[in-house]
Design a protein around this motif. Structure first.
Motif, PDB file in Angstrom:
ATOM      1  N   ALA A   1      20.624  20.559  29.964  1.00  0.00           N
ATOM      2  CA  ALA A   1      21.909  21.230  29.763  1.00  0.00           C
ATOM      3  C   ALA A   1      22.012  22.476  30.630  1.00  0.00           C
ATOM      4  N   ALA A   2      20.941  23.253  30.725  1.00  0.00           N
ATOM      5  CA  ALA A   2      20.962  24.442  31.582  1.00  0.00           C
ATOM      6  C   ALA A   2      21.165  24.055  33.038  1.00  0.00           C
ATOM      7  N   ALA A   3      20.547  22.958  33.466  1.00  0.00           N
ATOM      8  CA  ALA A   3      20.724  22.488  34.836  1.00  0.00           C
ATOM      9  C   ALA A   3      22.168  22.083  35.094  1.00  0.00           C
ATOM     10  N   VAL A   4      22.784  21.406  34.128  1.00  0.00           N
ATOM     11  CA  VAL A   4      24.199  21.029  34.255  1.00  0.00           C
ATOM     12  C   VAL A   4      25.063  22.278  34.377  1.00  0.00           C
ATOM     13  N   GLY A   5      24.804  23.271  33.536  1.00  0.00           N
ATOM     14  CA  GLY A   5      25.576  24.506  33.592  1.00  0.00           C
ATOM     15  C   GLY A   5      25.426  25.224  34.916  1.00  0.00           C
ATOM     16  N   ALA A   6      24.202  25.277  35.437  1.00  0.00           N
ATOM     17  CA  ALA A   6      23.968  25.960  36.709  1.00  0.00           C
ATOM     18  C   ALA A   6      24.651  25.239  37.868  1.00  0.00           C
ATOM     19  N   ALA A   7      24.581  23.903  37.868  1.00  0.00           N
ATOM     20  CA  ALA A   7      25.230  23.139  38.933  1.00  0.00           C
ATOM     21  C   ALA A   7      26.742  23.285  38.878  1.00  0.00           C
ATOM     22  N   TYR A   8      27.288  23.456  37.681  1.00  0.00           N
ATOM     23  CA  TYR A   8      28.732  23.658  37.522  1.00  0.00           C
ATOM     24  C   TYR A   8      29.148  25.028  38.054  1.00  0.00           C
TER      25      TYR A   8
END
Length: 247
Positions: A99-106
Motif C-alpha cells: 500500500a505504501a508503494a502504491v501511495g508513493a507511485a501515485y
C-alpha cells in the motif's frame, strides 16, 4: 464518494476517511465496534481493510449494515493494485508495504521511488519508474532494537525510545551503558537507512525517497538528500487500491 480505509498494524489500527480523493479525517481505533461507529458517522460508502496483524476478516464482519457499498479485505497476493507486482511471493507480502508503494507511485509518478517506512520494522521498498513494485528490505525498528538487546542479554537494561527532543542531541559516542545502547540502536539504524538510500540512488538515477511511519520524525532531518515526508502514505495507497476495485 466517501470511503474508509483501515491499516491494522502491529501497534495500532489507523483509519482514513476520504471524500473524493482527499483525506478528510484520520485517526486510530481499538476495536471493530469503534470502526463501525466511524463508518456510520462519516457515511462511508465503501471500506477497504488491510492488516499485518490480526486477520482483517474479523473486522470486516462487524461492518455488516454500516455501509451501503462493499467491504473489501486487501490481500496483496490477489487484490488488484495500480502497480505491477514483481515480488516473488506476493501472498507473503505485507499489505502495508504494498500500500505504501502504491501511495508513493501515485504521488511521484514516472520516476523510481524508494519508500522508507519507519515503523515497528524499518522497511525500504522500491518502485521503479515503469510502475513496478520490486520488493525491498525489512529490518528491526528502533524500539525493537532496544528491546532485543535487553531480551537477548543477561544484564543490558530495557530502555524506552527517547522522546523526539531528547533524540535530537543523541551522542555518537555513548559514555555509559544507556547512551551506548541508544547510540548503537538509533545511530546504527540511521547509518543503515542512509546507506540503503545511497545504494539505491547509485542504481537508480533520479530516485525519489518517500518517508513515512511512526518513527519518521527521528529520520526526517537526518537522512541525506531530498526526502518527501508523507505521514499517511499507507492510507493514501489503500485508498487508491479501493478506488481501483470499486470504480
Amino acid at each position: 464518494m466517501t470511503s474508509l480505509v483501515l491499516d491494522i498494524g502491529n501497534t495500532a489500527a489507523k483509519y482514513g476517511c476520504f471524500r473524493g480523493a482527499a483525506l478528510a479525517e484520520a485517526g486510530s481505533v481499538a476495536t471493530p465496534a469503534e470502526l463501525k461507529a466511524v463508518a456510520e458517522r462519516t457515511g462511508a460508502e465503501h471500506v477497504l481493510l488491510a492488516s499485518v496483524a490480526v486477520p482483517a476478516e474479523q473486522w470486516a464482519t462487524q461492518l455488516a449494515g454500516a455501509v451501503r457499498g462493499q467491504v473489501l479485505v486487501f490481500k496483496p497476493g490477489t487484490t488488484p493494485v495500480p502497480l505491477h507486482n514483481a515480488y516473488a511471493t506476493p501472498q507473503t507480502l505485507g499489505a502495508d508495504r504494498l500500500a505504501a508503494a502504491v501511495g508513493a507511485a501515485y504521488l511521484l509518478p514516472g520516476r523510481p521511488v524508494l519508500v522508507v517506512d519507519a515503523g515497528t520494522c524499518i522497511k525500504c521498498d522500491l518502485v521503479t519508474a515503469d510502475g513496478t513494485y520490486q520488493g525491498g528490505s525489512i529490518a528491526p525498528g528502533l524500539r525493537m532494537r532496544l528491546q532485543a538487546m535487553h531480551a537477548f542479554t543477561g544484564r543490558l537494561p530495557e530502555l524506552p525510545l527517547p522522546a523526539v527532543g531528547e533524540a535530537q542531541v543523541l551522542a555518537l559516542c555513548g559514555t555509559d551503558t544507556r547512551t551506548a545502547m541508544l547510540s548503537g540502536a538509533l545511530n546504527g539504524a540511521l547509518l543503515e537507512v542512509n546507506g540503503m538510500i545511497a545504494s539505491y540512488r547509485a542504481q537508480h538515477p533520479g530516485l525519489a525517497v518517500a518517508l513515512t511511519g511512526g518513527d519518521a520524525a527521528f529520520f526526517d532531518s537526518r537522512l541525506k538528500g531530498r526526502i518527501f515526508v508523507v505521514s499517511e502514505l499507507v492510507l493514501l495507497g489503500l485508498h487508491r487500491i479501493l478506488v481501483l476495485n470499486v470504480g
